[in-house]
Design an enzyme around this catalytic site. Structure first.
Site, PDB file in Angstrom:
ATOM      1  N   HIS A 137       0.850  -1.188   0.000  1.00  0.00           N
ATOM      2  CA  HIS A 137       0.000   0.000   0.000  1.00  0.00           C
ATOM      3  C   HIS A 137       0.882   1.234   0.000  1.00  0.00           C
ATOM      4  O   HIS A 137       1.941   1.223   0.630  1.00  0.00           O
ATOM      5  CB  HIS A 137      -0.917   0.007   1.237  1.00  0.00           C
ATOM      6  CG  HIS A 137      -2.066   0.939   1.094  1.00  0.00           C
ATOM      7  ND1 HIS A 137      -1.981   2.267   1.405  1.00  0.00           N
ATOM      8  CD2 HIS A 137      -3.318   0.729   0.626  1.00  0.00           C
ATOM      9  CE1 HIS A 137      -3.140   2.845   1.151  1.00  0.00           C
ATOM     10  NE2 HIS A 137      -3.971   1.942   0.678  1.00  0.00           N
ATOM     11  N   ASP A 192      -7.917  -5.381  -0.071  1.00  0.00           N
ATOM     12  CA  ASP A 192      -8.422  -6.264  -1.122  1.00  0.00           C
ATOM     13  C   ASP A 192      -8.005  -7.716  -0.954  1.00  0.00           C
ATOM     14  O   ASP A 192      -8.471  -8.576  -1.712  1.00  0.00           O
ATOM     15  CB  ASP A 192      -7.930  -5.767  -2.493  1.00  0.00           C
ATOM     16  CG  ASP A 192      -8.655  -4.504  -2.916  1.00  0.00           C
ATOM     17  OD1 ASP A 192      -9.873  -4.449  -2.696  1.00  0.00           O
ATOM     18  OD2 ASP A 192      -8.012  -3.595  -3.446  1.00  0.00           O
TER      19      ASP A 192
HETATM   20  N1  ACO Z   1       4.297  -7.630  -4.753  1.00  0.00           N
HETATM   21  C1  ACO Z   1       5.643  -7.587  -4.914  1.00  0.00           C
HETATM   22  N2  ACO Z   1       6.393  -6.467  -4.731  1.00  0.00           N
HETATM   23  C2  ACO Z   1       5.733  -5.342  -4.411  1.00  0.00           C
HETATM   24  C3  ACO Z   1       4.341  -5.312  -4.231  1.00  0.00           C
HETATM   25  C4  ACO Z   1       3.624  -6.508  -4.411  1.00  0.00           C
HETATM   26  N3  ACO Z   1       2.291  -6.527  -4.263  1.00  0.00           N
HETATM   27  N4  ACO Z   1       3.975  -4.057  -3.908  1.00  0.00           N
HETATM   28  C5  ACO Z   1       5.074  -3.322  -3.888  1.00  0.00           C
HETATM   29  N5  ACO Z   1       6.158  -4.092  -4.183  1.00  0.00           N
HETATM   30  C6  ACO Z   1       7.575  -3.682  -4.186  1.00  0.00           C
HETATM   31  C7  ACO Z   1       7.911  -2.847  -5.410  1.00  0.00           C
HETATM   32  O1  ACO Z   1       8.357  -3.646  -6.480  1.00  0.00           O
HETATM   33  C8  ACO Z   1       8.984  -1.945  -4.853  1.00  0.00           C
HETATM   34  O2  ACO Z   1      10.174  -2.707  -4.769  1.00  0.00           O
HETATM   35  P1  ACO Z   1      11.609  -1.968  -4.990  1.00  0.00           P
HETATM   36  O3  ACO Z   1      11.764  -1.017  -3.848  1.00  0.00           O
HETATM   37  O4  ACO Z   1      12.586  -3.098  -4.968  1.00  0.00           O
HETATM   38  O5  ACO Z   1      11.535  -1.289  -6.314  1.00  0.00           O
HETATM   39  C9  ACO Z   1       8.547  -1.676  -3.421  1.00  0.00           C
HETATM   40  O6  ACO Z   1       7.749  -2.820  -3.060  1.00  0.00           O
HETATM   41  C10 ACO Z   1       7.691  -0.408  -3.273  1.00  0.00           C
HETATM   42  O7  ACO Z   1       6.586  -0.539  -4.138  1.00  0.00           O
HETATM   43  P2  ACO Z   1       5.981   0.613  -5.027  1.00  0.00           P
HETATM   44  O8  ACO Z   1       5.420   0.031  -6.279  1.00  0.00           O
HETATM   45  O9  ACO Z   1       6.988   1.720  -5.173  1.00  0.00           O
HETATM   46  O10 ACO Z   1       4.828   1.114  -4.073  1.00  0.00           O
HETATM   47  P3  ACO Z   1       3.645   2.057  -4.455  1.00  0.00           P
HETATM   48  O11 ACO Z   1       3.294   2.794  -3.238  1.00  0.00           O
HETATM   49  O12 ACO Z   1       3.972   2.856  -5.685  1.00  0.00           O
HETATM   50  O13 ACO Z   1       2.461   1.046  -4.870  1.00  0.00           O
HETATM   51  C11 ACO Z   1       0.681  -0.488  -4.704  1.00  0.00           C
HETATM   52  C12 ACO Z   1       1.464   0.643  -4.019  1.00  0.00           C
HETATM   53  C13 ACO Z   1       0.221  -0.023  -6.092  1.00  0.00           C
HETATM   54  C14 ACO Z   1      -0.550  -0.780  -3.868  1.00  0.00           C
HETATM   55  C15 ACO Z   1       1.600  -1.738  -4.810  1.00  0.00           C
HETATM   56  O14 ACO Z   1       1.966  -2.175  -3.540  1.00  0.00           O
HETATM   57  C16 ACO Z   1       0.917  -2.869  -5.593  1.00  0.00           C
HETATM   58  O15 ACO Z   1       1.005  -2.908  -6.822  1.00  0.00           O
HETATM   59  N6  ACO Z   1       0.221  -3.803  -4.884  1.00  0.00           N
HETATM   60  C17 ACO Z   1      -0.497  -4.867  -5.566  1.00  0.00           C
HETATM   61  C18 ACO Z   1      -1.847  -4.353  -6.087  1.00  0.00           C
HETATM   62  C19 ACO Z   1      -2.830  -4.090  -4.984  1.00  0.00           C
HETATM   63  O16 ACO Z   1      -3.042  -4.921  -4.111  1.00  0.00           O
HETATM   64  N7  ACO Z   1      -3.497  -2.936  -5.054  1.00  0.00           N
HETATM   65  C20 ACO Z   1      -4.539  -2.541  -4.100  1.00  0.00           C
HETATM   66  C21 ACO Z   1      -4.033  -1.458  -3.194  1.00  0.00           C
HETATM   67  S1  ACO Z   1      -5.255  -1.002  -2.021  1.00  0.00           S
HETATM   68  C22 ACO Z   1      -6.357  -0.075  -2.880  1.00  0.00           C
HETATM   69  O17 ACO Z   1      -6.061   0.671  -3.759  1.00  0.00           O
HETATM   70  C23 ACO Z   1      -7.733  -0.218  -2.562  1.00  0.00           C
END
Ligand code: ACO
Length: 430
Positions: A307, A364
């Protein structure tokens, strides 16, 4: 903490006011930066950018705190109803009995959609995603209520519009499901409360009336309350952005629904179940999928994990996990996907990759298990999220339109394209 923040670039110093919120959150107001200098700020994904001041929802991602208008989410999920929460978010106070009765009565009064709109549903191909239909239908409502198609309106008109949208979104969602399975539409009933009314429209048919079970109503109510607002998330920011051009509420919410559809936002509930099913079908090898999620050359992510704001735990996920357990127990359902989800969570939370990045289950991760148990089909999961988020979108749109500080949303950019060059005729191009 001083009253101003100083930015020194070369031999120039710029000063900007520091703002403090009621929960001691600090912000540097850089709104005059571009007019005083040649600089803008660059903040991809707006992770550090406050787009507005808001009195609706507070969340502290490090501590796992979420409050609507000051009330902790745990108390609201346990004790309140969705209609009550909608009133709270939109009008800023918990309604007394008289106010709640009047609000519910307005829901009942405006729960039907115009009969002509049934033709719109019939025109969609059966495979159309219900989020596409929902967004189009919400925008289409504007054609039937021209007196509500405006950005600024009296409190009375806004009250009607808010109640009407909250009520009609439920009817539209149920109609789109009925259309997708080829069954006749079931109309809303005045004698049923918000959640039972929705369940009845979804699942009863002329051949078989739907038995409304208390535990199902409770679980769905909890989910709707937990989804009702989440401050400046992607879809709410979209609603505000569209509304900032003085677009009406129908147009703004229609856009918000489309932003919610994406699998990184509200579409994640559907994506989680699809992921769990794929893992199950592939022999439930959790290590394989955890490694895949960590592999930067793969585009696979653990859906329902991570998140932007929560870096400790998502308080909603905690409540939903318990709610899923309770519901399945009461219904006597054993869902192998719930076991798989729990094992996946356990494995991920022991893994250095997820621990160091503070990646936890979000809202979710377990919600789809509840929707499945209730009988809601997979592609309707994001629609359920949209019904829940409706009060938040309405509250933010109204707050924005009433705020004298609101300006049209118009970010800047750093241009990285070609420098000026002369047009060449097609014969001379390589
Ligand atoms: N699985 C694997 N790695 C992940 C995940 C994941 N679900 N989420 C984040 N990471 C990693 C990224 O690759 C990144 O790694 P790095 O530092 O080595 O590059 C690090 O964690 C930070 O992630 P970001 O993508 O920079 O985080 P951001 O805040 O931009 O994204 C998000 C948040 C979109 C929710 C992300 O965690 C994600 O894609 N999760 C999966 C989709 C999801 O469940 N979305 C629902 C969110 S809740 C809502 O909107 C209702």
């Amino acid at each position: 903490m001083g009253d101003n923040a100083k930015l020194i670039i070369g031999d120039k110093t710029y000063e900007f006011p520091v703002l403090v919120g009621t929960e001691n959150e600090y912000a540097i107001d850089i709104s005059k930066l571009r007019s005083q200098s040649e600089f803008i700020t660059l903040d991809s994904g707006f992770g550090n950018t406050g787009a507005c001041k808001s009195a609706i929802t507070f969340l502290d991602g490090d501590k796992g705190i979420l409050r609507y208008r000051g009330y902790p989410i745990e108390q609201l999920a346990e004790k309140s109803t969705f209609v009550e929460i909608s009133y709270l978010l939109i009008f800023g106070k918990l309604p007394n009995q008289k106010e709640l009765d009047k609000f519910s009565q307005t829901f009942a009064e405006f729960s039907m959609i115009h009969e002509d709109m049934k033709n719109f549903f019939n025109a969609y191909p059966s495979g159309a995603h219900p989020m596409a239909i929902l967004s189009a239908m919400i925008c289409s409502l504007s054609g039937y209520y021209p007196d509500l198609v405006k950005s600024h309106m009296t409190d009375d008109l806004f009250y009607r519009l808010a109640a009407q949208l909250l009520s009609q979104v439920r009817t539209i969602a149920a109609f789109s499901y009925k259309k997708s399975i080829g069954e006749p539409f079931v109309y809303p009933r005045h004698d049923l409360k918000y959640v039972p009314n929705f369940l009845n429209m979804m699942f009863s048919s002329p051949a078989k009336p739907y038995e409304i079970r208390e535990e199902v109503v409770r679980a769905l109510k909890v989910l709707l309350v937990l989804h009702a607002d989440h401050e400046q998330n992607c879809s709410t920011s979209t609603v505000r952005m569209v509304g900032s051009s003085e677009a009406n509420l129908y147009a703004s919410i229609s856009a918000g629904i489309l932003a919610l559809w994406g699998p990184l936002h509200g579409g994640a509930n559907q994506a989680v179940i699809e992921m769990l099913e794929a893992i199950q079908a592939d022999g439930a090898d959790l290590n394989k999928y955890i490694n895949k999620a960590k592999d930067k050359t793969s585009d696979f992510r653990l859906m329902g994990f991570g998140h932007r704001v929560y870096k400790n735990f998502d308080p909603r996920a905690k409540i939903i996990k318990q709610c899923a357990d309770d519901l399945l127990n009461k219904m006597g359902i054993h869902d192998p996907l719930l076991d798989l989800a729990k094992r996946l969570e356990e494995a991920a939370l022991k893994d250095e990759y997820f621990v160091s990045r503070k990646l936890y289950p979000n809202v979710d991760f377990y919600s789809g298990i509840i929707y499945r148990a209730i009988g809601i089909p997979l592609n309707m999961f994001p629609v359920m999220f949209a019904i829940g988020r409706m009060p938040g979108w309405i509250a933010h749109w109204r707050e924005m339109t009433k705020d004298p500080m609101t300006k049209i949303g118009r970010p800047r950019q750093i241009y990285t394209g070609e420098l000026t060059r002369d047009y060449v005729s097609i014969e001379q191009r390589s």
